[in-house]
Design an enzyme around this catalytic site. Structure first.
Site, PDB file in Angstrom:
ATOM      1  N   ALA A  70       0.878  -1.167   0.000  1.00 49.89           N
ATOM      2  CA  ALA A  70       0.000   0.000   0.000  1.00 49.89           C
ATOM      3  C   ALA A  70       0.918   1.221   0.000  1.00 49.89           C
ATOM      4  O   ALA A  70       2.087   1.132   0.387  1.00 49.89           O
ATOM      5  CB  ALA A  70      -0.876  -0.032   1.237  1.00 49.89           C
ATOM      6  N   GLY A 115       0.650  -4.982   0.903  1.00 47.48           N
ATOM      7  CA  GLY A 115      -0.558  -5.051   0.074  1.00 47.48           C
ATOM      8  C   GLY A 115      -0.324  -5.778  -1.250  1.00 47.48           C
ATOM      9  O   GLY A 115      -1.264  -6.311  -1.843  1.00 47.48           O
ATOM     10  N   GLU A 118      -0.561  -9.364  -0.444  1.00 45.32           N
ATOM     11  CA  GLU A 118      -1.987  -9.623  -0.166  1.00 45.32           C
ATOM     12  C   GLU A 118      -2.806  -9.678  -1.462  1.00 45.32           C
ATOM     13  O   GLU A 118      -3.752 -10.458  -1.572  1.00 45.32           O
ATOM     14  CB  GLU A 118      -2.534  -8.541   0.768  1.00 45.32           C
ATOM     15  CG  GLU A 118      -1.944  -8.664   2.168  1.00 45.32           C
ATOM     16  CD  GLU A 118      -2.243  -7.458   3.049  1.00 45.32           C
ATOM     17  OE1 GLU A 118      -1.855  -6.334   2.649  1.00 45.32           O
ATOM     18  OE2 GLU A 118      -2.857  -7.623   4.108  1.00 45.32           O
ATOM     19  N   GLU A 138       4.673  -5.066   7.332  1.00 45.93           N
ATOM     20  CA  GLU A 138       3.884  -4.062   8.056  1.00 45.93           C
ATOM     21  C   GLU A 138       4.347  -3.806   9.485  1.00 45.93           C
ATOM     22  O   GLU A 138       4.380  -2.654   9.928  1.00 45.93           O
ATOM     23  CB  GLU A 138       2.400  -4.474   8.075  1.00 45.93           C
ATOM     24  CG  GLU A 138       1.674  -4.253   6.765  1.00 45.93           C
ATOM     25  CD  GLU A 138       1.746  -5.437   5.813  1.00 45.93           C
ATOM     26  OE1 GLU A 138       2.621  -6.317   5.999  1.00 45.93           O
ATOM     27  OE2 GLU A 138       0.930  -5.504   4.887  1.00 45.93           O
TER      28      GLU A 138
HETATM   29  N1  CO8 Z   1       4.602   3.190  -0.871  1.00 49.48           N
HETATM   30  C1  CO8 Z   1       4.984   4.342  -1.446  1.00 49.48           C
HETATM   31  N2  CO8 Z   1       6.109   4.481  -2.168  1.00 49.48           N
HETATM   32  C2  CO8 Z   1       6.878   3.388  -2.315  1.00 49.48           C
HETATM   33  C3  CO8 Z   1       6.534   2.133  -1.767  1.00 49.48           C
HETATM   34  C4  CO8 Z   1       5.329   2.077  -1.014  1.00 49.48           C
HETATM   35  N3  CO8 Z   1       4.904   0.917  -0.465  1.00 49.48           N
HETATM   36  N4  CO8 Z   1       7.499   1.270  -2.077  1.00 49.48           N
HETATM   37  C5  CO8 Z   1       8.409   1.925  -2.829  1.00 49.48           C
HETATM   38  N5  CO8 Z   1       8.042   3.221  -2.969  1.00 49.48           N
HETATM   39  C6  CO8 Z   1       8.742   4.270  -3.694  1.00 49.48           C
HETATM   40  C7  CO8 Z   1       9.962   4.743  -2.911  1.00 49.48           C
HETATM   41  O1  CO8 Z   1       9.585   5.694  -1.921  1.00 49.48           O
HETATM   42  C8  CO8 Z   1      10.793   5.345  -4.012  1.00 49.48           C
HETATM   43  O2  CO8 Z   1      10.283   6.617  -4.342  1.00 49.48           O
HETATM   44  P1  CO8 Z   1      11.301   7.889  -4.468  1.00 49.48           P
HETATM   45  O3  CO8 Z   1      12.197   7.511  -5.602  1.00 49.48           O
HETATM   46  O4  CO8 Z   1      10.373   9.024  -4.748  1.00 49.48           O
HETATM   47  O5  CO8 Z   1      12.013   7.966  -3.160  1.00 49.48           O
HETATM   48  C9  CO8 Z   1      10.495   4.434  -5.200  1.00 49.48           C
HETATM   49  O6  CO8 Z   1       9.281   3.771  -4.892  1.00 49.48           O
HETATM   50  C10 CO8 Z   1      11.571   3.395  -5.441  1.00 49.48           C
HETATM   51  O7  CO8 Z   1      11.750   2.674  -4.223  1.00 49.48           O
HETATM   52  P2  CO8 Z   1      13.158   2.521  -3.489  1.00 49.48           P
HETATM   53  O8  CO8 Z   1      14.065   3.669  -3.827  1.00 49.48           O
HETATM   54  O9  CO8 Z   1      12.897   2.282  -2.043  1.00 49.48           O
HETATM   55  O10 CO8 Z   1      13.701   1.209  -4.205  1.00 49.48           O
HETATM   56  P3  CO8 Z   1      14.745   0.151  -3.597  1.00 49.48           P
HETATM   57  O11 CO8 Z   1      15.145  -0.710  -4.741  1.00 49.48           O
HETATM   58  O12 CO8 Z   1      15.792   0.830  -2.821  1.00 49.48           O
HETATM   59  O13 CO8 Z   1      13.870  -0.728  -2.562  1.00 49.48           O
HETATM   60  C11 CO8 Z   1      11.920  -1.896  -1.797  1.00 49.48           C
HETATM   61  C12 CO8 Z   1      12.781  -1.498  -3.013  1.00 49.48           C
HETATM   62  C13 CO8 Z   1      12.703  -2.872  -0.910  1.00 49.48           C
HETATM   63  C14 CO8 Z   1      10.671  -2.590  -2.328  1.00 49.48           C
HETATM   64  C15 CO8 Z   1      11.552  -0.640  -0.989  1.00 49.48           C
HETATM   65  O14 CO8 Z   1      11.005   0.328  -1.870  1.00 49.48           O
HETATM   66  C16 CO8 Z   1      10.569  -0.865   0.113  1.00 49.48           C
HETATM   67  O15 CO8 Z   1      10.910  -1.397   1.153  1.00 49.48           O
HETATM   68  N6  CO8 Z   1       9.305  -0.453  -0.093  1.00 49.48           N
HETATM   69  C17 CO8 Z   1       8.278  -0.516   0.897  1.00 49.48           C
HETATM   70  C18 CO8 Z   1       7.805  -1.951   1.092  1.00 49.48           C
HETATM   71  C19 CO8 Z   1       6.782  -2.032   2.172  1.00 49.48           C
HETATM   72  O16 CO8 Z   1       7.058  -1.788   3.346  1.00 49.48           O
HETATM   73  N7  CO8 Z   1       5.536  -2.381   1.804  1.00 49.48           N
HETATM   74  C20 CO8 Z   1       4.465  -2.532   2.710  1.00 49.48           C
HETATM   75  C21 CO8 Z   1       3.708  -1.274   2.842  1.00 49.48           C
HETATM   76  S1  CO8 Z   1       2.471  -1.364   4.106  1.00 49.48           S
HETATM   77  C22 CO8 Z   1       1.194  -2.196   3.387  1.00 49.48           C
HETATM   78  O17 CO8 Z   1       1.248  -2.606   2.269  1.00 49.48           O
HETATM   79  C23 CO8 Z   1      -0.017  -2.384   4.234  1.00 49.48           C
HETATM   80  C24 CO8 Z   1      -1.195  -2.898   3.437  1.00 49.48           C
HETATM   81  C25 CO8 Z   1      -2.456  -2.789   4.217  1.00 49.48           C
HETATM   82  C26 CO8 Z   1      -2.880  -1.383   4.371  1.00 49.48           C
HETATM   83  C27 CO8 Z   1      -3.993  -1.300   5.325  1.00 49.48           C
HETATM   84  C28 CO8 Z   1      -4.739   0.001   5.252  1.00 49.48           C
HETATM   85  C29 CO8 Z   1      -4.448   0.924   6.335  1.00 49.48           C
END
Ligand code: CO8
Length: 260
Positions: A70, A115, A118, A138
């Site tokens: 998400a 997400g 999921e 999460e």
């Molecule tokens: N949300 C928003 N932006 C994201 C997300 C995300 N989940 N994942 C990546 N991005 C963005 C980064 O911020 C970055 O943007 P910018 O260049 O503007 O800084 C761009 O995508 C590229 O990402 P990275 O530079 O981080 O790329 P890396 O190769 O270094 O890393 C990863 C890749 C490991 C995938 C890393 O991006 C990461 O850890 N992402 C987040 C993963 C995560 O924690 N996902 C779970 C989110 S929580 C969730 O999904 C809950 C679902 C239920 C919600 C319930 C409702 C309330």
């Protein structure tokens, strides 16, 4: 889409009986914000009623991410009430994926986190690219999964392995996801492989395919005795379709059946 709704984050392609939905927010690794979930809902409504479409594939844009979760930036400032509404929206859309009577295949082409994992779990069948990674990070963000992860993951891989992923927030590579039954197959060209499976399903009786999915998805939520009665009803219904007649006639005539 019907009604002229503008769609930006979900690409729809229809070919050879397969509707391919691509989540397209490459700058955010295809993270799901509200807008994207709303678009996914509209796209599903369209593909569900489109008679040209027998199978749906969901994939992500690019080769790095299926869906990286998400949208964390959008969630950051949410109030508890807004967060709950966001979770309910995701639940609604993912439940549509799960219960639509057409098979849905996830072609996981990279990160499937939070997400994203999921969403893959809500699909009927998961194929993964060799470099895909899965996880529910999460707890490291101070939240629980909100789009079904606490329920669909342990139901698929078992409580112990599910809780290990959910509580550690760790990620696992595709091979490990395959070993624990989280994905059906790990392949080098995931979309192509998903399309091949879709093609195979498209050659089968559309009525029987729809019935089979319904029997499994709804039957699994029933007790065994009720589920078996439900199966008998579905089985009986097949005999009211011309497809059963064609399928069995073709067998007798030693030819490939032609289901329209
Ligand atoms: N949300 C928003 N932006 C994201 C997300 C995300 N989940 N994942 C990546 N991005 C963005 C980064 O911020 C970055 O943007 P910018 O260049 O503007 O800084 C761009 O995508 C590229 O990402 P990275 O530079 O981080 O790329 P890396 O190769 O270094 O890393 C990863 C890749 C490991 C995938 C890393 O991006 C990461 O850890 N992402 C987040 C993963 C995560 O924690 N996902 C779970 C989110 S929580 C969730 O999904 C809950 C679902 C239920 C919600 C319930 C409702 C309330």
């Amino acid at each position: 889409l019907p009604g002229g709704d503008e769609v930006n984050n979900i690409l729809i392609e229809i070919k050879d009986g397969t509707g391919i939905l691509t989540i397209h927010r490459p700058h955010a690794l295809n993270a799901l914000n509200r807008q994207t979930l709303e678009e996914l809902k509209m796209a599903l409504v369209e593909l569900r009623s489109n008679e040209q479409v027998q199978v749906i594939i969901i994939t992500g844009s690019g080769d790095k991410a299926f869906v990286a979760g998400a949208d964390i930036r959008e969630m950051e400032g949410m109030t508890p009430e807004e967060a709950k509404r966001f979770a309910l929206l995701g639940d609604e859309v993912f439940t549509m994926v799960e219960t639509t009577d057409k098979p849905v295949i996830a072609a996981v082409n990279g990160f499937a986190l939070g997400g994203g994992c999921e969403l893959a779990l809500a699909c009927d069948i998961r194929y993964a690219a060799e470099h895909a990674r899965f996880g529910q990070p999460e707890v490291g963000l101070g939240i629980t999964p909100g789009f079904g992860g606490t329920q669909r993951l342990p139901r698929l891989v078992g409580k112990g392995l599910g809780l290990e992923l959910l509580l550690s927030g760790g990620t696992i590579p595709a091979e490990e996801a395959w070993r624990i039954g989280l994905v059906n197959k790990v392949v080098p060209y995931v979309l192509e492989e998903a399309e091949k499976l879709a093609q195979c399903i498209c050659t089968k009786s559309p009525f029987a395919v729809k019935q089979t999915k319904q029997l499994v998805v709804h039957g699994l939520n029933m007790d065994m005795a009720r589920a078996l009665r439900f199966e008998a009803e579905g089985f009986g219904l097949c005999f009211s379709s011309g497809e059963q007649k064609e399928g069995m006639k073709a067998f007798g005539e030693k030819r490939v059946p032609s289901f329209k």
